[in-house]
Motif scaffolding. Structure first.
Motif, PDB file in Angstrom:
ATOM      1  N   VAL A 150       0.847  -1.207   0.000  1.00  0.00           N
ATOM      2  CA  VAL A 150       0.000   0.000   0.000  1.00  0.00           C
ATOM      3  C   VAL A 150       0.882   1.257   0.000  1.00  0.00           C
ATOM      4  N   GLU A 151       1.948   1.221   0.789  1.00  0.00           N
ATOM      5  CA  GLU A 151       2.843   2.378   0.835  1.00  0.00           C
ATOM      6  C   GLU A 151       3.597   2.557  -0.496  1.00  0.00           C
ATOM      7  N   ALA A 152       3.808   1.437  -1.184  1.00  0.00           N
ATOM      8  CA  ALA A 152       4.567   1.483  -2.450  1.00  0.00           C
ATOM      9  C   ALA A 152       3.644   1.655  -3.645  1.00  0.00           C
ATOM     10  N   ARG A 153       2.373   1.951  -3.398  1.00  0.00           N
ATOM     11  CA  ARG A 153       1.371   1.886  -4.473  1.00  0.00           C
ATOM     12  C   ARG A 153       1.682   2.814  -5.647  1.00  0.00           C
ATOM     13  N   ILE A 154       2.258   3.967  -5.367  1.00  0.00           N
ATOM     14  CA  ILE A 154       2.550   4.899  -6.460  1.00  0.00           C
ATOM     15  C   ILE A 154       3.540   4.258  -7.439  1.00  0.00           C
ATOM     16  N   GLY A 155       4.560   3.635  -6.874  1.00  0.00           N
ATOM     17  CA  GLY A 155       5.551   2.957  -7.713  1.00  0.00           C
ATOM     18  C   GLY A 155       4.979   1.737  -8.420  1.00  0.00           C
ATOM     19  N   VAL A 156       4.070   1.037  -7.744  1.00  0.00           N
ATOM     20  CA  VAL A 156       3.485  -0.164  -8.340  1.00  0.00           C
ATOM     21  C   VAL A 156       2.586   0.212  -9.524  1.00  0.00           C
ATOM     22  N   VAL A 157       1.795   1.264  -9.348  1.00  0.00           N
ATOM     23  CA  VAL A 157       0.940   1.718 -10.454  1.00  0.00           C
ATOM     24  C   VAL A 157       1.826   2.206 -11.608  1.00  0.00           C
ATOM     25  N   ALA A 158       2.922   2.871 -11.260  1.00  0.00           N
ATOM     26  CA  ALA A 158       3.853   3.326 -12.306  1.00  0.00           C
ATOM     27  C   ALA A 158       4.412   2.121 -13.075  1.00  0.00           C
ATOM     28  N   ALA A 159       4.648   1.024 -12.358  1.00  0.00           N
ATOM     29  CA  ALA A 159       5.156  -0.197 -13.002  1.00  0.00           C
ATOM     30  C   ALA A 159       4.133  -0.725 -14.002  1.00  0.00           C
ATOM     31  N   ILE A 160       2.861  -0.722 -13.580  1.00  0.00           N
ATOM     32  CA  ILE A 160       1.800  -1.238 -14.452  1.00  0.00           C
ATOM     33  C   ILE A 160       1.623  -0.313 -15.666  1.00  0.00           C
ATOM     34  N   VAL A 161       1.695   0.987 -15.409  1.00  0.00           N
ATOM     35  CA  VAL A 161       1.581   1.967 -16.503  1.00  0.00           C
ATOM     36  C   VAL A 161       2.715   1.769 -17.512  1.00  0.00           C
ATOM     37  N   ALA A 162       3.922   1.601 -16.990  1.00  0.00           N
ATOM     38  CA  ALA A 162       5.085   1.421 -17.872  1.00  0.00           C
ATOM     39  C   ALA A 162       4.939   0.148 -18.701  1.00  0.00           C
ATOM     40  N   ALA A 163       4.447  -0.905 -18.052  1.00  0.00           N
ATOM     41  CA  ALA A 163       4.280  -2.179 -18.767  1.00  0.00           C
ATOM     42  C   ALA A 163       3.224  -2.044 -19.855  1.00  0.00           C
ATOM     43  N   PHE A 164       2.129  -1.364 -19.546  1.00  0.00           N
ATOM     44  CA  PHE A 164       1.076  -1.186 -20.549  1.00  0.00           C
ATOM     45  C   PHE A 164       1.617  -0.391 -21.744  1.00  0.00           C
ATOM     46  N   GLY A 165       2.338   0.677 -21.423  1.00  0.00           N
ATOM     47  CA  GLY A 165       2.924   1.498 -22.489  1.00  0.00           C
ATOM     48  C   GLY A 165       3.855   0.679 -23.362  1.00  0.00           C
ATOM     49  N   GLY A 166       4.587  -0.227 -22.719  1.00  0.00           N
ATOM     50  CA  GLY A 166       5.535  -1.058 -23.449  1.00  0.00           C
ATOM     51  C   GLY A 166       4.863  -2.031 -24.400  1.00  0.00           C
ATOM     52  N   ILE A 167       3.752  -2.634 -23.957  1.00  0.00           N
ATOM     53  CA  ILE A 167       3.159  -3.689 -24.802  1.00  0.00           C
ATOM     54  C   ILE A 167       2.139  -3.158 -25.809  1.00  0.00           C
ATOM     55  N   ILE A 168       1.417  -2.105 -25.460  1.00  0.00           N
ATOM     56  CA  ILE A 168       0.421  -1.604 -26.425  1.00  0.00           C
ATOM     57  C   ILE A 168       1.128  -1.033 -27.662  1.00  0.00           C
ATOM     58  N   SER A 169       2.383  -0.577 -27.448  1.00  0.00           N
ATOM     59  CA  SER A 169       3.078   0.083 -28.552  1.00  0.00           C
ATOM     60  C   SER A 169       4.092  -0.822 -29.253  1.00  0.00           C
ATOM     61  N   GLU A 170       4.247  -2.070 -28.749  1.00  0.00           N
ATOM     62  CA  GLU A 170       5.269  -2.925 -29.388  1.00  0.00           C
ATOM     63  C   GLU A 170       4.698  -3.574 -30.653  1.00  0.00           C
ATOM     64  N   VAL A 171       5.592  -3.839 -31.590  1.00  0.00           N
ATOM     65  CA  VAL A 171       5.134  -4.379 -32.863  1.00  0.00           C
ATOM     66  C   VAL A 171       5.849  -5.680 -33.240  1.00  0.00           C
TER      67      VAL A 171
END
Lengths: 229, 236
Positions: A150-171
């Motif tokens: 819970v305390e690390a949630r900002i970083g965890v959400v950032a991890a999920i955001v980064a992963a989404f950005g990585g896969i939605i844009s990969e070809v």
């Protein structure tokens, strides 16, 4: 400049017209990347938390492997998944090659180290005194891990955001294991490649704009979630 | 409440605590004084079962603890640390935290605790916006709301202003008088030990040099190092 302008206009026209083919491509892109992200999150967050909370002798090695995984070239992942799923491969019997399942598998492999590694880093950045404090208040091991998460949630959400950005844009990976088959495995990125090759720059730009808009909307949604939690 | 026998704790090859025997009586306030590195905080961590001693026996509440303490026993003890670590949540949510860990809901008790530490008006405010003294009072309320049998305090008023020091001491004393909460307080402030404790112990280099009732400790210490410490001289 004309091409870009025409592309933007075309994007608006396609969206406004509710083009069925475009809708199918967008839906498949979201389904493939969304499911890959969900699987990566369900596996990656608990594993990342566990790695962040424990210190083993292999700590340095695990970190190095994860960080390497975070930079995996999608095309290499695509090649690996292709070989695994091809008829002569160990998972050939599944019959997943050139289906969305193969694309989900490939994108999961790309996203997983990102979610795991960045979650681990976020958990490690939580004040170690918090764990001692929470334990002192009578927390079980699971409650302690949850408190840290819970305390690390900002970083965890950032991890999920980064992963989404990585896969939605990969070809590279989806192109290799999906095959860019219209109505079956064509997603936004592979459609952009195809249209560019065919000289349909306006359509390619239109698809690019839609891809950017989707990535933006998904990130805004995740960041709102981050704020609420 | 506690009976420690041949307790020894080491980090690597360094022995940080070596106590042949120590008893903590039920319902008392025991103060431990001594310079930094004397083993006081290590002792508190062992009393809170946050660490397992390298060797020796801890008897607590009639039970002998071997290895990790059972959750039910751990939940009878809590610590207020020098630096309060609060969650990114409201003051009220922080105070309520220990109860929620136990699956308990008692709004009335949380309200009463907030009132007791003088933070009722700030209940909805984010705990991260409080002053150091207010944060420490939140940490104290969070510890007391779970009604611990033993309250451990690791320099709880270090770096606080006299107003907050007085308030926190009053709460600790009140808790002991009204509920009989056994307390062990580690402090560098000998005057605080004198004001609060029933018994005071001096620790040096991991050993307990002297343990006596407060009056004896300050007026007629048996060990010359205690006498020197009480006079404010440097002891090693």
């Amino acid at each position: 400049m004309d091409e870009i302008l025409r592309g933007l206009i075309e994007a608006l026209r396609l969206i406004g017209a509710g083009d069925a083919e475009l809708g199918e491509i967008v839906f498949l892109s979201l389904r493939v990347s969304g499911l890959a992200l969900l699987i990566s999150t369900l596996i990656g967050v608990p594993v990342g938390v566990a790695l962040g909370l424990t210190r083993t002798r292999a700590h340095g090695l695990i970190t190095a492997i994860l960080y390497t995984g975070m930079g995996l070239p999608p095309v290499v992942v695509g090649l690996f998944v292709y070989l695994m799923l091809s008829r002569s491969g160990p998972f050939g019997l599944l019959g997943w090659l050139f289906t969305p399942s193969a694309m989900i598998a490939a994108q999961t492999i790309i996203a997983l180290p990102l979610v795991m590694g960045l979650t681990m880093t976020a958990v490690r950045s939580v004040d170690p005194a918090l764990r001692i404090q929470v334990r002192s208040l009578g927390a079980t091991a699971v409650q302690e891990a949850w408190a840290v998460l819970v305390e690390a949630r900002i970083g965890v959400v950032a991890a999920i955001v980064a992963a989404f950005g990585g896969i939605i844009s990969e070809v590279g990976a989806v192109m290799l294991v999906g095959g860019n088959i219209l109505g079956k495995t064509r997603v936004l990125t592979t459609a952009i490649v195809l249209n560019t090759r065919q000289g349909e720059f306006a359509l390619a730009i239109a698809l690019g704009v839609i891809l950017l808009a989707l990535a933006f909307a998904a990130n805004v949604a995740l960041l709102r979630l981050q704020g609420k939690t | 409440m506690y009976q420690l026998t041949n307790l020894r704790h080491t980090y690597g090859t360094r022995t940080v605590l070596d106590l042949p025997t120590l008893a903590v009586r039920e319902g008392e306030i025991l103060a431990l004084v001594g310079p930094s590195g004397a083993g006081k905080s290590t002792l508190l961590r062992l009393l809170n079962f946050l660490e397992t001693p390298t060797s020796g026996i801890i008897h607590f509440a009639g039970q002998t603890i071997n290895g990790a303490a059972p959750l039910a026993l751990r939940r009878q003890v809590t610590t207020v640390f020098q630096r309060p670590v609060l969650r990114r949540a409201s003051v009220r949510a922080n105070v309520d935290y220990g109860l929620r860990l136990r699956g308990r809901h008692d709004d009335g008790r949380v309200d009463a605790m907030l009132e007791e530490v003088g933070l009722a008006a700030l209940a909805k405010q984010s705990a991260q916006t409080l002053s150091g003294g207010e944060m420490q009072r939140v940490a104290l309320a969070r510890a007391l709301v779970i009604e611990p049998r033993v309250l451990l305090l690791d320099e709880p008023t270090a770096n606080l202003d006299p107003y907050n020091v007085g308030l926190i001491e009053e709460i600790i004393r009140g808790q002991n008088v009204r509920h009989g909460t056994t307390s062990v307080i580690v402090t560098h402030n000998v005057f605080q030990a004198k004001r609060l404790a029933h018994r005071v112990g001096l620790m040096l280099n991991g050993s307990l040099i002297e343990l006596a009732d407060t009056a004896t400790f300050f007026s007629a210490p048996s060990d010359p190092r205690t006498a020197a410490f009480v006079r404010g001289e440097m002891v090693y």
